[in-house]
Design a protein around this motif. Structure first.
Motif, PDB file in Angstrom:
ATOM      1  N   ASP A 158       0.825  -1.200   0.000  1.00  0.00           N
ATOM      2  CA  ASP A 158       0.000   0.000   0.000  1.00  0.00           C
ATOM      3  C   ASP A 158       0.863   1.256   0.000  1.00  0.00           C
ATOM      4  N   VAL A 159       1.866   1.286   0.849  1.00  0.00           N
ATOM      5  CA  VAL A 159       2.752   2.456   0.934  1.00  0.00           C
ATOM      6  C   VAL A 159       3.504   2.657  -0.389  1.00  0.00           C
ATOM      7  N   LEU A 160       3.991   1.569  -0.968  1.00  0.00           N
ATOM      8  CA  LEU A 160       4.722   1.684  -2.234  1.00  0.00           C
ATOM      9  C   LEU A 160       3.815   2.127  -3.371  1.00  0.00           C
ATOM     10  N   ASN A 161       2.604   1.576  -3.435  1.00  0.00           N
ATOM     11  CA  ASN A 161       1.660   1.990  -4.480  1.00  0.00           C
ATOM     12  C   ASN A 161       1.339   3.465  -4.385  1.00  0.00           C
ATOM     13  N   ILE A 162       1.048   3.928  -3.189  1.00  0.00           N
ATOM     14  CA  ILE A 162       0.715   5.345  -3.012  1.00  0.00           C
ATOM     15  C   ILE A 162       1.897   6.227  -3.408  1.00  0.00           C
ATOM     16  N   TYR A 163       3.101   5.853  -3.000  1.00  0.00           N
ATOM     17  CA  TYR A 163       4.271   6.679  -3.318  1.00  0.00           C
ATOM     18  C   TYR A 163       4.550   6.677  -4.819  1.00  0.00           C
ATOM     19  N   LEU A 164       4.543   5.505  -5.437  1.00  0.00           N
ATOM     20  CA  LEU A 164       4.872   5.420  -6.862  1.00  0.00           C
ATOM     21  C   LEU A 164       3.813   6.091  -7.729  1.00  0.00           C
ATOM     22  N   ARG A 165       2.562   6.030  -7.343  1.00  0.00           N
ATOM     23  CA  ARG A 165       1.508   6.687  -8.122  1.00  0.00           C
ATOM     24  C   ARG A 165       1.584   8.212  -8.013  1.00  0.00           C
ATOM     25  N   ALA A 166       2.171   8.712  -6.968  1.00  0.00           N
ATOM     26  CA  ALA A 166       2.277  10.160  -6.790  1.00  0.00           C
ATOM     27  C   ALA A 166       3.439  10.756  -7.580  1.00  0.00           C
ATOM     28  N   LEU A 167       4.282   9.918  -8.150  1.00  0.00           N
ATOM     29  CA  LEU A 167       5.441  10.425  -8.892  1.00  0.00           C
ATOM     30  C   LEU A 167       5.033  11.014 -10.229  1.00  0.00           C
ATOM     31  N   GLU A 168       5.789  12.002 -10.648  1.00  0.00           N
ATOM     32  CA  GLU A 168       5.619  12.604 -11.961  1.00  0.00           C
ATOM     33  C   GLU A 168       6.592  11.950 -12.930  1.00  0.00           C
ATOM     34  N   VAL A 169       6.261  11.974 -14.210  1.00  0.00           N
ATOM     35  CA  VAL A 169       7.094  11.339 -15.230  1.00  0.00           C
ATOM     36  C   VAL A 169       8.482  11.969 -15.270  1.00  0.00           C
ATOM     37  N   HIS A 170       8.574  13.272 -15.146  1.00  0.00           N
ATOM     38  CA  HIS A 170       9.880  13.939 -15.219  1.00  0.00           C
ATOM     39  C   HIS A 170      10.780  13.539 -14.050  1.00  0.00           C
ATOM     40  N   GLU A 171      10.191  13.139 -12.905  1.00  0.00           N
ATOM     41  CA  GLU A 171      10.997  12.699 -11.775  1.00  0.00           C
ATOM     42  C   GLU A 171      11.684  11.366 -12.064  1.00  0.00           C
ATOM     43  N   LEU A 172      11.048  10.535 -12.866  1.00  0.00           N
ATOM     44  CA  LEU A 172      11.621   9.226 -13.198  1.00  0.00           C
ATOM     45  C   LEU A 172      12.683   9.311 -14.284  1.00  0.00           C
ATOM     46  N   GLU A 173      12.681  10.380 -15.035  1.00  0.00           N
ATOM     47  CA  GLU A 173      13.619  10.528 -16.145  1.00  0.00           C
ATOM     48  C   GLU A 173      14.950  11.141 -15.725  1.00  0.00           C
ATOM     49  N   GLU A 174      15.054  11.616 -14.503  1.00  0.00           N
ATOM     50  CA  GLU A 174      16.305  12.203 -14.021  1.00  0.00           C
ATOM     51  C   GLU A 174      17.361  11.113 -13.858  1.00  0.00           C
ATOM     52  N   PRO A 175      18.645  11.438 -14.074  1.00  0.00           N
ATOM     53  CA  PRO A 175      19.703  10.425 -13.968  1.00  0.00           C
ATOM     54  C   PRO A 175      19.823   9.781 -12.586  1.00  0.00           C
ATOM     55  N   ALA A 176      19.639  10.544 -11.535  1.00  0.00           N
ATOM     56  CA  ALA A 176      19.798  10.013 -10.179  1.00  0.00           C
ATOM     57  C   ALA A 176      18.460   9.634  -9.551  1.00  0.00           C
ATOM     58  N   ALA A 177      17.437   9.438 -10.372  1.00  0.00           N
ATOM     59  CA  ALA A 177      16.098   9.180  -9.845  1.00  0.00           C
ATOM     60  C   ALA A 177      16.027   7.883  -9.061  1.00  0.00           C
ATOM     61  N   LEU A 178      16.642   6.833  -9.551  1.00  0.00           N
ATOM     62  CA  LEU A 178      16.514   5.536  -8.902  1.00  0.00           C
ATOM     63  C   LEU A 178      17.117   5.534  -7.499  1.00  0.00           C
ATOM     64  N   ILE A 179      18.216   6.220  -7.320  1.00  0.00           N
ATOM     65  CA  ILE A 179      18.851   6.284  -6.004  1.00  0.00           C
ATOM     66  C   ILE A 179      17.950   7.038  -5.020  1.00  0.00           C
ATOM     67  N   ARG A 180      17.401   8.148  -5.459  1.00  0.00           N
ATOM     68  CA  ARG A 180      16.515   8.930  -4.599  1.00  0.00           C
ATOM     69  C   ARG A 180      15.229   8.171  -4.299  1.00  0.00           C
ATOM     70  N   LEU A 181      14.645   7.539  -5.310  1.00  0.00           N
ATOM     71  CA  LEU A 181      13.407   6.779  -5.112  1.00  0.00           C
ATOM     72  C   LEU A 181      13.629   5.601  -4.171  1.00  0.00           C
ATOM     73  N   ARG A 182      14.746   4.928  -4.315  1.00  0.00           N
ATOM     74  CA  ARG A 182      15.063   3.789  -3.451  1.00  0.00           C
ATOM     75  C   ARG A 182      15.145   4.229  -1.986  1.00  0.00           C
ATOM     76  N   ALA A 183      15.812   5.329  -1.749  1.00  0.00           N
ATOM     77  CA  ALA A 183      15.933   5.845  -0.383  1.00  0.00           C
ATOM     78  C   ALA A 183      14.572   6.237   0.181  1.00  0.00           C
ATOM     79  N   GLN A 184      13.733   6.876  -0.630  1.00  0.00           N
ATOM     80  CA  GLN A 184      12.408   7.278  -0.180  1.00  0.00           C
ATOM     81  C   GLN A 184      11.540   6.065   0.135  1.00  0.00           C
ATOM     82  N   MET A 185      11.587   5.061  -0.741  1.00  0.00           N
ATOM     83  CA  MET A 185      10.772   3.863  -0.516  1.00  0.00           C
ATOM     84  C   MET A 185      11.256   3.090   0.707  1.00  0.00           C
ATOM     85  N   LEU A 186      12.564   2.969   0.878  1.00  0.00           N
ATOM     86  CA  LEU A 186      13.100   2.268   2.040  1.00  0.00           C
ATOM     87  C   LEU A 186      12.677   2.960   3.328  1.00  0.00           C
ATOM     88  N   ARG A 187      12.723   4.260   3.358  1.00  0.00           N
ATOM     89  CA  ARG A 187      12.318   4.997   4.563  1.00  0.00           C
ATOM     90  C   ARG A 187      10.857   4.757   4.881  1.00  0.00           C
TER      91      ARG A 187
END
Length: 161
Positions: free
Chosen positions: A110-139
């Protein structure tokens, strides 16, 4: 003219300038610390949390279990644009905590679905997006599961098309 009319220059101090002395001392202490760690005089083993202790003793330092997260597919973008994100991962936990983390999996999804659905497309296209997203999801997962239950989030699939 006599020498009395010429201005007198203060005598120059002799000795090592403080900057060079500080730099030399820092290098010496850094080298001593490296030698002590490299030669084994100082242990670099980390202390395991108390939750991973067993009645007969403690678990070995490398003991951990993986709890898989079910794959998540999320539709991103506006109605005219069909952009999807496929995500799957595994959670690294202590072996004794794996059952509790598995029990909490609906909340984690539930937490992951809510977080991932709130993301914008431009946030996923950034070079360092995966590192930032991983840290946010882990927290967010660590908040749901409680302290010291989940050590890491290992992303096994992250496909954005």
């Amino acid at each position: 003219m006599t020498d009395a009319a010429a201005p007198l220059a203060p005598p120059r101090k002799k000795g090592i300038p403080p900057v060079i002395l500080g730099l030399g001392l820092a290098l010496a202490l850094g080298g001593a610390g490296f030698y002590a760690t490299f030669s084994g005089l100082v242990s670099t083993d980390s202390v395991m949390p108390a939750s991973s202790a067993t009645p007969g003793g403690t678990l070995p330092p490398g003991a951990f279990a993986y709890v898989p997260i079910d794959p998540i597919t999320i539709n991103l973008g506006l109605r005219g644009q069909s952009r999807h994100l496929r995500f799957s991962a595994q959670l690294e936990t202590a072996p004794l905590e794996a059952a509790e983390v598995t029990r909490l999996m609906p909340r984690i999804l539930d937490v992951l679905n809510i977080y991932l659905r709130a993301l914008e497309v431009h946030e996923l296209e950034e070079p360092a997006a995966l590192i930032r997203l991983r840290a946010q999801m882990l927290r967010r997962i660590q908040i749901v599961t409680g302290p010291d239950r989940v050590n890491d989030l290992l992303i096994t699939e992250f496909v954005f098309n």
